[in-house]
Motif scaffolding. Structure first.
Motif, PDB file in Angstrom:
ATOM      1  N   ALA A 197       0.787  -1.253   0.093  1.00 23.73           N
ATOM      2  CA  ALA A 197      -0.217   0.285  -0.085  1.00 23.73           C
ATOM      3  C   ALA A 197       0.982   1.259  -0.056  1.00 23.73           C
ATOM      4  O   ALA A 197       0.438   2.158  -0.511  1.00 23.73           O
ATOM      5  CB  ALA A 197      -0.714  -0.116   1.185  1.00 23.73           C
ATOM      6  N   VAL A 198       1.941   1.182   0.746  1.00 22.45           N
ATOM      7  CA  VAL A 198       2.798   2.271   0.914  1.00 22.45           C
ATOM      8  C   VAL A 198       3.616   2.697  -0.615  1.00 22.45           C
ATOM      9  O   VAL A 198       3.607   3.803  -1.151  1.00 22.45           O
ATOM     10  CB  VAL A 198       4.030   2.119   1.918  1.00 22.45           C
ATOM     11  N   VAL A 199       3.945   1.426  -1.374  1.00 24.04           N
ATOM     12  CA  VAL A 199       4.404   1.425  -2.606  1.00 24.04           C
ATOM     13  C   VAL A 199       3.463   2.028  -3.535  1.00 24.04           C
ATOM     14  O   VAL A 199       3.893   3.031  -4.491  1.00 24.04           O
ATOM     15  CB  VAL A 199       4.879   0.186  -2.982  1.00 24.04           C
ATOM     16  N   GLY A 253      -5.638  12.333  -3.483  1.00 21.75           N
ATOM     17  CA  GLY A 253      -6.696  11.395  -2.765  1.00 21.75           C
ATOM     18  C   GLY A 253      -6.951  10.046  -3.533  1.00 21.75           C
ATOM     19  O   GLY A 253      -7.334   9.039  -3.102  1.00 21.75           O
ATOM     20  N   VAL A 254      -6.506  10.148  -5.000  1.00 27.54           N
ATOM     21  CA  VAL A 254      -6.678   8.856  -5.748  1.00 27.54           C
ATOM     22  C   VAL A 254      -5.726   7.863  -5.374  1.00 27.54           C
ATOM     23  O   VAL A 254      -6.035   6.573  -5.295  1.00 27.54           O
ATOM     24  CB  VAL A 254      -6.722   9.402  -7.353  1.00 27.54           C
ATOM     25  N   PRO A 255      -4.313   8.318  -5.147  1.00 26.34           N
ATOM     26  CA  PRO A 255      -3.658   7.257  -4.777  1.00 26.34           C
ATOM     27  C   PRO A 255      -3.951   6.276  -3.365  1.00 26.34           C
ATOM     28  O   PRO A 255      -3.622   5.278  -3.244  1.00 26.34           O
ATOM     29  CB  PRO A 255      -2.259   8.035  -4.399  1.00 26.34           C
ATOM     30  N   VAL A 256      -4.623   6.977  -2.463  1.00 20.37           N
ATOM     31  CA  VAL A 256      -5.067   6.453  -1.382  1.00 20.37           C
ATOM     32  C   VAL A 256      -6.229   5.251  -1.908  1.00 20.37           C
ATOM     33  O   VAL A 256      -6.127   4.102  -1.325  1.00 20.37           O
ATOM     34  CB  VAL A 256      -5.899   7.241  -0.419  1.00 20.37           C
ATOM     35  N   GLY A 289       4.313   5.769  -4.862  1.00 23.69           N
ATOM     36  CA  GLY A 289       4.562   5.741  -6.403  1.00 23.69           C
ATOM     37  C   GLY A 289       3.773   6.551  -7.204  1.00 23.69           C
ATOM     38  O   GLY A 289       4.029   7.153  -8.151  1.00 23.69           O
ATOM     39  N   LEU A 290       2.382   6.234  -6.929  1.00 26.16           N
ATOM     40  CA  LEU A 290       1.329   7.174  -7.745  1.00 26.16           C
ATOM     41  C   LEU A 290       1.045   8.443  -7.460  1.00 26.16           C
ATOM     42  O   LEU A 290       0.370   9.134  -8.024  1.00 26.16           O
ATOM     43  CB  LEU A 290      -0.022   6.205  -7.782  1.00 26.16           C
ATOM     44  N   LEU A 291       1.519   8.842  -6.273  1.00 28.14           N
ATOM     45  CA  LEU A 291       1.294  10.136  -5.800  1.00 28.14           C
ATOM     46  C   LEU A 291       1.441  11.308  -6.696  1.00 28.14           C
ATOM     47  O   LEU A 291       1.127  12.182  -7.005  1.00 28.14           O
ATOM     48  CB  LEU A 291       2.051  10.414  -4.378  1.00 28.14           C
ATOM     49  N   PRO A 292       2.793  11.130  -7.442  1.00 30.18           N
ATOM     50  CA  PRO A 292       3.243  12.297  -8.572  1.00 30.18           C
ATOM     51  C   PRO A 292       2.407  12.354  -9.695  1.00 30.18           C
ATOM     52  O   PRO A 292       2.322  13.128 -10.492  1.00 30.18           O
ATOM     53  CB  PRO A 292       4.624  11.941  -8.717  1.00 30.18           C
ATOM     54  N   VAL A 293       1.408  11.094  -9.887  1.00 33.92           N
ATOM     55  CA  VAL A 293       1.245  11.072 -11.439  1.00 33.92           C
ATOM     56  C   VAL A 293      -0.648  10.924 -11.328  1.00 33.92           C
ATOM     57  O   VAL A 293      -1.341  11.550 -12.526  1.00 33.92           O
ATOM     58  CB  VAL A 293       1.463   9.678 -12.270  1.00 33.92           C
TER      59      VAL A 293
END
Length: 262
Positions: free
Chosen positions: A206-208, A220-223, A212-216
């Motif tokens: 979940a952390v990865v 709120g969506v990466p969560v 990992g998706l935070l910049p793209v």
């Protein structure tokens, strides 16, 4: 709230009717210990929420009405990152869904009168479920649930107000480094819950996914995507177990009888 409850205890099996009784004073002592220890972390939520741009009234409303720590931290964290309010709310909702399952189990254990249940539902979180399910009798479970819920709800809301007022008086919380308070408390509440290899694997994946998706992806969506970590790990684990149970060389011929081997 309290880490989703504000804290993160894992409920244990419920007591059996024949279990030995436990002194009421001991139950109250244990419940107060949990309620006070976790309730004080509401201060960090108040600071985090105010730092995310919510007013004191909005911050207090979240603690009064939502009252589930991890979900509250997730919501204000996503908003602080510039996430869409609906996406942030969706992430917080999924984190709080497990309280509904706690409620199903506690309703059978506590068997509270019908008129009381809607009010008791507000206190169904990790901590109250853990304390109630750890008791040997229904009476002790009711006392543990009530004392934990009352103590935690009261302290969580008072410290939320104090944190929000304090952050407002300080001004820019980032300048004081208080923007890290929310994530730090969230991790402190979560860490004790990771007791098995599977749980640690889910948390790690979940952390990865989240980082990992935070910049793209939008805030709120990466969560939400990180929520896929649990089914992914369980699926991989299931495949691994299946592979170990299947002989690598395929089924062996068991039709030969003694004396026919050459």
């Amino acid at each position: 709230m309290p880490a989703d409850g504000p804290g993160g205890s894992t409920p244990r099996p419920s007591p059996s009717p024949s279990a030995p009784s436990k002194p009421d004073s001991a139950v109250v002592r244990d419940a107060l210990g949990v309620g006070i220890a976790v309730g004080l972390s509401g201060f960090a939520f108040g600071v985090t929420s105010a730092g995310a741009g919510l007013t004191v009234a909005q911050t207090c409303a979240l603690s009064l009405l939502v009252f589930t720590g991890a979900s509250q931290f997730a919501l204000v964290g996503a908003l602080a990152a510039g996430g869409n309010p609906l996406t942030a709310a969706a992430g917080a909702f999924f984190l709080g869904v497990r309280n509904a399952f706690y409620g199903l189990r506690l309703s059978q254990l506590l068997r509270l009168p019908g008129p009381v249940r809607p009010f008791a539902a507000q206190w169904v979180i990790d901590e109250t479920a853990a304390v109630a399910l750890a008791q040997p009798t229904r009476r002790a479970a009711r006392i543990g649930f009530t004392v934990t819920g009352l103590t935690l709800y009261t302290l969580w809301n008072l410290t939320t107000l104090a944190g929000a007022l304090g952050a407002e008086a300080l001004g820019d919380t980032d300048a004081w480094g208080l923007d890290a308070a929310g994530p730090a408390v969230f991790l402190a509440l979560l860490a004790p819950m990771l007791r098995t290899t599977t749980e640690r694997a889910v948390a790690g994946l979940a952390v990865v996914l989240g980082l990992g998706l935070l910049p793209v992806l939008p805030g709120g969506v990466p969560v939400l995507v990180a929520a896929l970590a649990a089914p992914t790990v369980l699926w991989l684990q299931g495949r691994g177990l299946g592979a170990r149970r299947t002989p690598s060389g395929g089924p062996r011929d068991t039709g030969r009888t003694k004396g026919t081997d050459r």
